[in-house]
Design a protein around this motif. Structure first.
Motif, PDB file in Angstrom:
ATOM      1  N   PRO A  63      20.948 103.380  93.955  1.00 60.31           N
ATOM      2  CA  PRO A  63      21.999 103.082  94.939  1.00 60.31           C
ATOM      3  C   PRO A  63      22.646 101.717  94.697  1.00 60.31           C
ATOM      4  CG  PRO A  63      19.847 102.751  95.919  1.00 60.31           C
ATOM      5  CD  PRO A  63      19.600 103.350  94.563  1.00 60.31           C
ATOM      6  N   GLU A  64      23.824 101.540  95.265  1.00 60.53           N
ATOM      7  CA  GLU A  64      24.586 100.299  95.104  1.00 60.53           C
ATOM      8  C   GLU A  64      23.778  99.081  95.544  1.00 60.53           C
ATOM      9  OE1 GLU A  64      28.793  98.398  96.781  1.00 60.53           O
ATOM     10  OE2 GLU A  64      28.415 100.550  96.948  1.00 60.53           O
ATOM     11  N   SER A  65      22.974  99.259  96.578  1.00 59.85           N
ATOM     12  CA  SER A  65      22.176  98.147  97.112  1.00 59.85           C
ATOM     13  C   SER A  65      20.857  97.964  96.372  1.00 59.85           C
ATOM     14  CB  SER A  65      21.882  98.394  98.593  1.00 59.85           C
ATOM     15  OG  SER A  65      21.157  99.617  98.742  1.00 59.85           O
ATOM     16  N   GLY A  66      20.615  98.795  95.370  1.00 59.59           N
ATOM     17  CA  GLY A  66      19.329  98.788  94.688  1.00 59.59           C
ATOM     18  C   GLY A  66      19.316  97.995  93.402  1.00 59.59           C
ATOM     19  N   GLU A  67      18.278  98.265  92.576  1.00 59.60           N
ATOM     20  CA  GLU A  67      18.123  97.553  91.310  1.00 59.60           C
ATOM     21  C   GLU A  67      17.528  98.488  90.267  1.00 59.60           C
ATOM     22  OE1 GLU A  67      16.093  93.433  89.502  1.00 59.60           O
ATOM     23  OE2 GLU A  67      15.682  94.060  91.578  1.00 59.60           O
ATOM     24  N   LEU A  68      18.062  98.415  89.046  1.00 58.60           N
ATOM     25  CA  LEU A  68      17.527  99.154  87.903  1.00 58.60           C
ATOM     26  C   LEU A  68      16.918  98.140  86.940  1.00 58.60           C
ATOM     27  CD1 LEU A  68      17.107 101.616  86.059  1.00 58.60           C
ATOM     28  CD2 LEU A  68      19.451 101.271  85.212  1.00 58.60           C
ATOM     29  N   ILE A  69      15.601  98.205  86.779  1.00 60.47           N
ATOM     30  CA  ILE A  69      14.880  97.330  85.865  1.00 60.47           C
ATOM     31  C   ILE A  69      14.511  98.176  84.645  1.00 60.47           C
ATOM     32  CG2 ILE A  69      12.790  95.917  85.594  1.00 60.47           C
ATOM     33  CD1 ILE A  69      12.885  95.478  88.665  1.00 60.47           C
ATOM     34  N   TYR A  70      14.865  97.718  83.443  1.00 66.06           N
ATOM     35  CA  TYR A  70      14.671  98.581  82.273  1.00 66.06           C
ATOM     36  C   TYR A  70      14.205  97.769  81.060  1.00 66.06           C
ATOM     37  CZ  TYR A  70      19.240  96.858  80.676  1.00 66.06           C
ATOM     38  OH  TYR A  70      20.281  96.058  80.273  1.00 66.06           O
ATOM     39  N   CYS A  71      13.445  98.439  80.190  1.00 66.01           N
ATOM     40  CA  CYS A  71      12.896  97.789  79.003  1.00 66.01           C
ATOM     41  C   CYS A  71      13.935  97.799  77.889  1.00 66.01           C
ATOM     42  CB  CYS A  71      11.619  98.491  78.551  1.00 66.01           C
ATOM     43  SG  CYS A  71      10.837  97.688  77.137  1.00 66.01           S
ATOM     44  N   GLU A  72      14.521  96.644  77.614  1.00 70.69           N
ATOM     45  CA  GLU A  72      15.554  96.558  76.583  1.00 70.69           C
ATOM     46  C   GLU A  72      14.955  96.605  75.173  1.00 70.69           C
ATOM     47  OE1 GLU A  72      17.761  92.931  76.432  1.00 70.69           O
ATOM     48  OE2 GLU A  72      16.071  91.708  77.115  1.00 70.69           O
ATOM     49  N   ALA A  73      13.627  96.480  75.064  1.00 70.67           N
ATOM     50  CA  ALA A  73      12.980  96.598  73.758  1.00 70.67           C
ATOM     51  C   ALA A  73      12.959  98.045  73.281  1.00 70.67           C
ATOM     52  CB  ALA A  73      11.555  96.052  73.831  1.00 70.67           C
TER      53      ALA A  73
END
Length: 451
Positions: free
Chosen positions: A213-223
């Protein structure tokens, strides 16, 4: 009092959810056609072990508030059919977890690998810092009686699986949790029997990211190249937070985190675990903890059960067990143990147990996955292959698939055990990798060689 009936109550997560509902004060019943340990004893202790194995439509009455349907049940299950006839709400466990956590902040950890470890780290840190939270995790963790908790806590930490939801819902589980914060650790082809096309498999993770959602956060492994590509391409208004392995050094077989306040010793190791740790740290920061609080707690984290688990050790050798079965997991775990102890010989044993690993067409994906091992051993159970109606692969096929000309194959667990007991483990580590149990092989004699 709410009343729920579990169809296929004996599963790892299913029986934990049943026990969590008992703790919550709900009335719980269940059925299954087979229940193994530890599920059996735990259900019996709670007073909800079915009196007989099988499916009993008479258990399904209009007094029930709902049915919780496990993946082990078939679509023609007589109890399911009775519930549908009576119009009783039928939930998969992901749907039920969401139903119970609509008013909470929902954090979902997804990825082909690392999600149990990341979830476990977060749970450990939050508990150590006395934060109130609910959770769903796919392994038993030290300090937690159950794999599920449902209470009045304001947040819930969920290990989000991309596997199918239930016999009547063929979509990945992680879509149902409707996350506020999502983490994606890695994308590597798995569940070949469900996603025979790799592009279709990758698409599930892109769609999952897209629901942030717009109010949320996506944390992702760029490796991870595939995760990085998907995260950068997906068009969302949410905050995107990339991460890679936490800086660290290895000294005398011990790993230390490099921080602004100096070196901090930790009990887990390997590049993949340093990635997992960094992702978990960002989740904890998003939930309001400080870096100092995270570092204070992470030094006490011993790891999740069967995830690079130290079973026995002495001054110059160690026995590790790991849940690894997919190619990316094998490679990460074998590389980690070798990098941590480069001066020791590494004997790595992999049991081919899952549908994907036993499939000749999927086998080329294992190329290079055991290159870090000095001695690479494969255990292939003919019974497991027969149950999945797959061709039993020969040694030459496996050598070509793994690209190891010196691969050693066993198809009898007693012969494998004899081989392992005959080895000299001086300056040697033994790594056992499987989602199975080597056909119930007793490991006590093996452990004795490392004491």
């Amino acid at each position: 009092m709410k009343k729920y009936h579990f169809i296929a109550v004996g599963g790892a997560v299913m029986h934990n959810l049943a026990l969590a509902l008992v703790e919550k004060g709900y009335q719980v019943t269940g059925s299954d056609d087979e229940i193994y340990e530890p599920s059996r004893t735990r259900l019996e202790k709670a007073g909800i072990l079915p009196k007989a194995y099988g499916w009993f439509p008479e258990k399904i009455t209009s007094e029930l508030d709902g049915i919780i349907l496990g993946m082990h049940a078939r679509i023609d299950n007589p109890e399911l059919q009775k519930a549908q006839e009576l119009g009783i709400p039928v939930y998969s466990f992901p749907e039920f977890i969401y139903n119970q956590s609509k008013d909470k902040k929902r954090v979902v950890i997804a990825g082909s690998h690392g999600k149990t470890s990341i979830t476990s780290i977060i749970l450990h840190v939050l508990k150590d810092q006395k934060v109130d939270f609910d959770y769903l995790v796919g392994a038993q963790i030290e300090g937690f009686n159950l794999m599920v908790r449902l209470s009045d806590a304001p947040i819930i930490i969920i290990e989000g699986d991309e596997y199918l939801t239930s016999p009547i819902d063929r979509t990945p589980k992680f879509f149902h949790y409707k996350h506020d914060i999502a983490l994606v650790s890695g994308i590597a082809w798995d569940h070949y029997n469900v996603f025979p096309d790799f592009n279709e498999y990758k698409e599930q993770f892109r769609l999952f990211m897209e629901t942030t959602p717009e109010s949320g956060e996506l944390i992702y492994c760029e490796a991870d190249k595939l995760v990085k590509q998907a995260a950068e391409q997906v068009e969302i208004e949410a905050v995107k937070t990339p991460y890679k392995a936490h800086p660290a050094i290895i000294e005398n077989g011990k790993t230390f985190l490099k921080t602004e306040n100096g070196l901090i010793p930790i009990q887990i190791f390997g590049e993949h675990n340093l990635q997992n740790l960094q992702g978990a740290m960002y989740i904890c920061l998003s939930l309001g903890l400080t870096a100092a609080q995270f570092y204070d707690s992470i030094s006490k984290f011993k790891g999740a059960a069967k995830r690079q688990e130290l079973m026995a050790s002495n001054d110059n050798s160690a026995l590790y067990r790991d849940f690894a079965h997919a190619p990316s997991k094998l490679m990460a775990t074998a590389n980690a143990v070798k990098a941590q102890f480069p001066e020791r010989t590494l004997i790595a044993v992999q049991e081919l147990h899952t549908y994907s690993s036993l499939n000749k067409e999927f086998l080329p994906n294992y190329e290079g996955s055991m290159d870090a091992a000095d001695i690479a051993v494969i255990y292939l159970n003919p019974h497991a292959a027969a149950l999945k109606k797959l061709e039993l692969m020969d040694e030459e096929t496996l050598r070509n698939g793994f690209k190891r000309s010196d691969l050693i194959l066993f198809t009898d667990s007693s012969e494998l055990k004899k081989f392992l007991l005959s080895q000299d483990y001086s300056k040697t580590n033994l790594l056992l990798m499987s989602s199975g149990n080597y056909d119930n092989m007793d490991l006590d004699e093996l452990k004795a060689k490392f004491n």
